[in-house]
Design a protein around this motif. Structure first.
Motif, PDB file in Angstrom:
ATOM      1  N   PRO A  95       0.814  -1.214   0.000  1.00 48.84           N
ATOM      2  CA  PRO A  95       0.000   0.000   0.000  1.00 48.84           C
ATOM      3  C   PRO A  95       0.850   1.267   0.000  1.00 48.84           C
ATOM      4  CG  PRO A  95      -0.922  -1.593   1.533  1.00 48.84           C
ATOM      5  CD  PRO A  95       0.416  -2.137   1.088  1.00 48.84           C
ATOM      6  N   GLY A  96       0.407   2.236  -0.791  1.00 50.25           N
ATOM      7  CA  GLY A  96       1.116   3.510  -0.909  1.00 50.25           C
ATOM      8  C   GLY A  96       2.025   3.587  -2.122  1.00 50.25           C
ATOM      9  N   VAL A  97       2.308   2.427  -2.724  1.00 50.37           N
ATOM     10  CA  VAL A  97       3.128   2.398  -3.945  1.00 50.37           C
ATOM     11  C   VAL A  97       2.267   1.753  -5.027  1.00 50.37           C
ATOM     12  CG1 VAL A  97       5.321   1.695  -4.982  1.00 50.37           C
ATOM     13  CG2 VAL A  97       5.209   2.150  -2.519  1.00 50.37           C
ATOM     14  N   ASN A  98       1.432   2.577  -5.645  1.00 54.70           N
ATOM     15  CA  ASN A  98       0.449   2.073  -6.607  1.00 54.70           C
ATOM     16  C   ASN A  98       1.015   1.876  -8.005  1.00 54.70           C
ATOM     17  OD1 ASN A  98      -1.530   2.130  -4.602  1.00 54.70           O
ATOM     18  ND2 ASN A  98      -1.934   4.289  -5.004  1.00 54.70           N
ATOM     19  N   ASP A  99       1.982   2.712  -8.392  1.00 56.13           N
ATOM     20  CA  ASP A  99       2.556   2.666  -9.732  1.00 56.13           C
ATOM     21  C   ASP A  99       4.019   2.243  -9.660  1.00 56.13           C
ATOM     22  OD1 ASP A  99       0.167   3.717 -10.928  1.00 56.13           O
ATOM     23  OD2 ASP A  99       0.769   5.699 -10.193  1.00 56.13           O
ATOM     24  N   ASP A 100       4.541   1.742 -10.791  1.00 60.59           N
ATOM     25  CA  ASP A 100       5.957   1.397 -10.859  1.00 60.59           C
ATOM     26  C   ASP A 100       6.815   2.621 -10.566  1.00 60.59           C
ATOM     27  OD1 ASP A 100       5.083  -1.076 -11.693  1.00 60.59           O
ATOM     28  OD2 ASP A 100       5.921  -0.935 -13.714  1.00 60.59           O
ATOM     29  N   VAL A 101       7.899   2.412  -9.823  1.00 58.32           N
ATOM     30  CA  VAL A 101       8.884   3.462  -9.569  1.00 58.32           C
ATOM     31  C   VAL A 101      10.167   3.002 -10.265  1.00 58.32           C
ATOM     32  CG1 VAL A 101      10.156   4.729  -7.806  1.00 58.32           C
ATOM     33  CG2 VAL A 101       7.836   3.929  -7.324  1.00 58.32           C
ATOM     34  N   THR A 102      10.682   3.822 -11.212  1.00 56.18           N
ATOM     35  CA  THR A 102      11.821   3.385 -12.017  1.00 56.18           C
ATOM     36  C   THR A 102      12.868   4.481 -12.184  1.00 56.18           C
ATOM     37  OG1 THR A 102      10.875   4.111 -14.124  1.00 56.18           O
ATOM     38  CG2 THR A 102      10.299   1.898 -13.402  1.00 56.18           C
ATOM     39  N   GLY A 129       6.622  -3.294   5.425  1.00 54.14           N
ATOM     40  CA  GLY A 129       6.522  -4.529   4.664  1.00 54.14           C
ATOM     41  C   GLY A 129       7.742  -4.759   3.815  1.00 54.14           C
ATOM     42  N   VAL A 130       7.639  -5.708   2.922  1.00 53.56           N
ATOM     43  CA  VAL A 130       8.738  -6.118   2.051  1.00 53.56           C
ATOM     44  C   VAL A 130       8.345  -5.849   0.603  1.00 53.56           C
ATOM     45  CG1 VAL A 130      10.105  -8.096   1.277  1.00 53.56           C
ATOM     46  CG2 VAL A 130       9.429  -7.908   3.676  1.00 53.56           C
ATOM     47  N   VAL A 131       9.294  -5.341  -0.194  1.00 54.93           N
ATOM     48  CA  VAL A 131       9.082  -5.166  -1.631  1.00 54.93           C
ATOM     49  C   VAL A 131      10.244  -5.779  -2.386  1.00 54.93           C
ATOM     50  CG1 VAL A 131       7.716  -3.060  -1.431  1.00 54.93           C
ATOM     51  CG2 VAL A 131      10.185  -2.898  -1.679  1.00 54.93           C
ATOM     52  N   GLU A 132       9.991  -6.172  -3.624  1.00 56.41           N
ATOM     53  CA  GLU A 132      11.049  -6.628  -4.525  1.00 56.41           C
ATOM     54  C   GLU A 132      11.491  -5.454  -5.376  1.00 56.41           C
ATOM     55  OE1 GLU A 132       9.734  -9.913  -6.901  1.00 56.41           O
ATOM     56  OE2 GLU A 132       9.663 -11.270  -5.192  1.00 56.41           O
ATOM     57  N   VAL A 133      12.794  -5.293  -5.504  1.00 53.25           N
ATOM     58  CA  VAL A 133      13.367  -4.305  -6.410  1.00 53.25           C
ATOM     59  C   VAL A 133      14.101  -5.086  -7.490  1.00 53.25           C
ATOM     60  CG1 VAL A 133      14.982  -2.392  -6.638  1.00 53.25           C
ATOM     61  CG2 VAL A 133      13.544  -2.555  -4.605  1.00 53.25           C
ATOM     62  N   GLU A 134      13.802  -4.770  -8.755  1.00 52.05           N
ATOM     63  CA  GLU A 134      14.358  -5.504  -9.887  1.00 52.05           C
ATOM     64  C   GLU A 134      15.391  -4.670 -10.634  1.00 52.05           C
ATOM     65  OE1 GLU A 134      11.097  -6.419 -12.455  1.00 52.05           O
ATOM     66  OE2 GLU A 134       9.902  -7.284 -10.845  1.00 52.05           O
ATOM     67  N   ILE A 135      16.309  -5.357 -11.261  1.00 49.04           N
ATOM     68  CA  ILE A 135      17.254  -4.728 -12.180  1.00 49.04           C
ATOM     69  C   ILE A 135      17.015  -5.366 -13.540  1.00 49.04           C
ATOM     70  CG2 ILE A 135      19.675  -4.417 -12.750  1.00 49.04           C
ATOM     71  CD1 ILE A 135      20.053  -4.758  -9.589  1.00 49.04           C
ATOM     72  N   GLU A 136      16.689  -4.537 -14.531  1.00 49.86           N
ATOM     73  CA  GLU A 136      16.434  -5.031 -15.877  1.00 49.86           C
ATOM     74  C   GLU A 136      17.585  -4.633 -16.788  1.00 49.86           C
ATOM     75  OE1 GLU A 136      12.755  -3.423 -17.253  1.00 49.86           O
ATOM     76  OE2 GLU A 136      11.562  -4.539 -15.803  1.00 49.86           O
ATOM     77  N   ALA A 137      18.051  -5.578 -17.574  1.00 49.49           N
ATOM     78  CA  ALA A 137      19.102  -5.303 -18.552  1.00 49.49           C
ATOM     79  C   ALA A 137      18.755  -6.051 -19.837  1.00 49.49           C
ATOM     80  CB  ALA A 137      20.459  -5.761 -18.029  1.00 49.49           C
ATOM     81  N   PHE A 138      18.972  -5.406 -20.949  1.00 51.53           N
ATOM     82  CA  PHE A 138      18.635  -5.989 -22.236  1.00 51.53           C
ATOM     83  C   PHE A 138      19.851  -5.978 -23.148  1.00 51.53           C
ATOM     84  CE2 PHE A 138      14.827  -4.216 -20.408  1.00 51.53           C
ATOM     85  CZ  PHE A 138      13.911  -5.241 -20.551  1.00 51.53           C
ATOM     86  N   TRP A 139      20.032  -7.047 -23.877  1.00 53.33           N
ATOM     87  CA  TRP A 139      21.104  -7.168 -24.856  1.00 53.33           C
ATOM     88  C   TRP A 139      20.496  -7.077 -26.239  1.00 53.33           C
ATOM     89  CZ3 TRP A 139      22.189 -11.394 -28.294  1.00 53.33           C
ATOM     90  CH2 TRP A 139      23.409 -11.261 -28.971  1.00 53.33           C
ATOM     91  N   VAL A 140      21.086  -6.252 -27.088  1.00 46.13           N
ATOM     92  CA  VAL A 140      20.617  -6.117 -28.465  1.00 46.13           C
ATOM     93  C   VAL A 140      21.460  -7.043 -29.330  1.00 46.13           C
ATOM     94  CG1 VAL A 140      20.279  -4.547 -30.390  1.00 46.13           C
ATOM     95  CG2 VAL A 140      19.923  -3.734 -28.054  1.00 46.13           C
ATOM     96  N   ALA A 141      20.819  -8.004 -29.977  1.00 44.25           N
ATOM     97  CA  ALA A 141      21.530  -9.015 -30.764  1.00 44.25           C
ATOM     98  C   ALA A 141      22.443  -8.380 -31.801  1.00 44.25           C
ATOM     99  CB  ALA A 141      20.526  -9.947 -31.440  1.00 44.25           C
ATOM    100  N   ASN A 142      23.675  -8.863 -31.851  1.00 43.95           N
ATOM    101  CA  ASN A 142      24.682  -8.448 -32.832  1.00 43.95           C
ATOM    102  C   ASN A 142      25.055  -6.979 -32.729  1.00 43.95           C
ATOM    103  OD1 ASN A 142      24.696 -11.085 -33.990  1.00 43.95           O
ATOM    104  ND2 ASN A 142      22.829 -10.560 -35.081  1.00 43.95           N
ATOM    105  N   ASP A 143      24.731  -6.329 -31.602  1.00 46.38           N
ATOM    106  CA  ASP A 143      25.023  -4.905 -31.455  1.00 46.38           C
ATOM    107  C   ASP A 143      26.261  -4.656 -30.608  1.00 46.38           C
ATOM    108  OD1 ASP A 143      24.489  -2.142 -31.853  1.00 46.38           O
ATOM    109  OD2 ASP A 143      23.608  -2.046 -29.843  1.00 46.38           O
ATOM    110  N   ALA A 144      26.429  -5.421 -29.547  1.00 44.94           N
ATOM    111  CA  ALA A 144      27.561  -5.180 -28.665  1.00 44.94           C
ATOM    112  C   ALA A 144      27.863  -6.435 -27.853  1.00 44.94           C
ATOM    113  CB  ALA A 144      27.251  -4.020 -27.719  1.00 44.94           C
ATOM    114  N   ASP A 145      29.055  -6.473 -27.330  1.00 44.83           N
ATOM    115  CA  ASP A 145      29.475  -7.547 -26.448  1.00 44.83           C
ATOM    116  C   ASP A 145      29.813  -6.903 -25.109  1.00 44.83           C
ATOM    117  OD1 ASP A 145      30.242  -9.944 -25.404  1.00 44.83           O
ATOM    118  OD2 ASP A 145      32.224  -9.929 -26.325  1.00 44.83           O
ATOM    119  N   GLU A 146      28.793  -6.587 -24.333  1.00 39.77           N
ATOM    120  CA  GLU A 146      28.959  -5.830 -23.097  1.00 39.77           C
ATOM    121  C   GLU A 146      28.464  -6.641 -21.905  1.00 39.77           C
ATOM    122  OE1 GLU A 146      30.553  -3.003 -23.081  1.00 39.77           O
ATOM    123  OE2 GLU A 146      30.624  -2.796 -25.235  1.00 39.77           O
ATOM    124  N   SER A 147      28.709  -6.136 -20.711  1.00 41.17           N
ATOM    125  CA  SER A 147      28.269  -6.761 -19.472  1.00 41.17           C
ATOM    126  C   SER A 147      27.495  -5.751 -18.636  1.00 41.17           C
ATOM    127  CB  SER A 147      29.475  -7.249 -18.668  1.00 41.17           C
ATOM    128  OG  SER A 147      30.203  -8.206 -19.399  1.00 41.17           O
TER     129      SER A 147
END
Length: 68
Positions: free
Chosen positions: A10-17, A39-57
């Protein structure tokens, strides 16, 4: 992207990014939210790789969580 999904507590109705710039430079991300109950919340880290674009970490370092 650093994400706390809305609706987990409760109190966090929308995504915070915060989104990393589209480059290979180090960048500090930060999000802040104020739930209306304890209470407890999950915090996520999203990372995306673009095919054939880079070899990064993706690195996650020095996580700091504080309660106001």
């Amino acid at each position: 992207k650093l994400v706390c999904r809305g609706g987990q507590i409760p109190g966090v109705n929308d995504d915070v990014t915060d989104t990393k710039s589209n480059d290979t430079n180090y960048e500090q991300l930060s999000i802040s939210f104020t739930p209306t109950i304890a209470g407890v919340v999950e915090v996520e880290i999203e990372a995306f790789w673009v095919a054939n674009d880079a070899d990064e970490s993706v690195y996650v370092d020095d996580i700091d969580i504080t309660q106001g």
